[in-house]
Design a protein around this motif. Structure first.
Motif, PDB file in Angstrom:
ATOM      1  N   THR A  12      42.141  -0.878  41.693  1.00 10.35           N
ATOM      2  CA  THR A  12      43.543  -1.158  41.373  1.00 10.35           C
ATOM      3  C   THR A  12      43.604  -1.684  39.933  1.00 10.35           C
ATOM      4  O   THR A  12      42.578  -2.111  39.381  1.00 10.35           O
ATOM      5  CB  THR A  12      44.117  -2.229  42.322  1.00 10.35           C
ATOM      6  N   SER A  14      44.657  -4.453  39.051  1.00  8.84           N
ATOM      7  CA  SER A  14      44.206  -5.849  39.146  1.00  8.84           C
ATOM      8  C   SER A  14      42.670  -5.936  39.135  1.00  8.84           C
ATOM      9  O   SER A  14      42.107  -6.852  38.528  1.00  8.84           O
ATOM     10  CB  SER A  14      44.763  -6.480  40.415  1.00  8.84           C
ATOM     11  N   ASP A  15      42.010  -4.996  39.803  1.00  8.14           N
ATOM     12  CA  ASP A  15      40.543  -4.966  39.806  1.00  8.14           C
ATOM     13  C   ASP A  15      40.002  -4.774  38.388  1.00  8.14           C
ATOM     14  O   ASP A  15      39.040  -5.433  37.981  1.00  8.14           O
ATOM     15  CB  ASP A  15      40.012  -3.847  40.704  1.00  8.14           C
ATOM     16  N   GLU A  17      41.540  -5.535  35.579  1.00 15.74           N
ATOM     17  CA  GLU A  17      41.823  -6.761  34.829  1.00 15.74           C
ATOM     18  C   GLU A  17      40.796  -7.837  35.154  1.00 15.74           C
ATOM     19  O   GLU A  17      40.336  -8.555  34.261  1.00 15.74           O
ATOM     20  CB  GLU A  17      43.225  -7.261  35.132  1.00 15.74           C
ATOM     21  N   ASP A  18      40.425  -7.961  36.436  1.00 15.22           N
ATOM     22  CA  ASP A  18      39.413  -8.943  36.834  1.00 15.22           C
ATOM     23  C   ASP A  18      38.078  -8.649  36.159  1.00 15.22           C
ATOM     24  O   ASP A  18      37.385  -9.567  35.706  1.00 15.22           O
ATOM     25  CB  ASP A  18      39.231  -8.949  38.355  1.00 15.22           C
TER      26      ASP A  18
END
Length: 64
Positions: A12, A14-15, A17-18
């Protein structure tokens, strides 16, 4: 964050970005984390001694 870096299709935003946040955190540390308890797999689809040696040297320098 997914446990594999092989296939990014399941990641995702978000993944990603992490992962980037983690890479920035590691870059800023004065003593980077040890990779002695990790394993590395090198897969090459075309023969290239220079590429293979570069990756093997990088693994050796990281203690893998």
């Amino acid at each position: 964050m997914p446990s594999s870096l092989i296939d990014f299709r399941d990641w995702t935003p978000s993944d990603l970005e992490d992962l980037l946040d983690l890479s920035l955190k590691i870059e800023k540390e004065k003593s980077p984390p040890s990779f002695r308890d990790k394993a590395a797999a090198l897969v090459f689809f075309e023969p290239s001694t220079r590429t293979r040696m570069s990756f093997e040297l990088a693994c050796y320098n990281e203690g893998i």
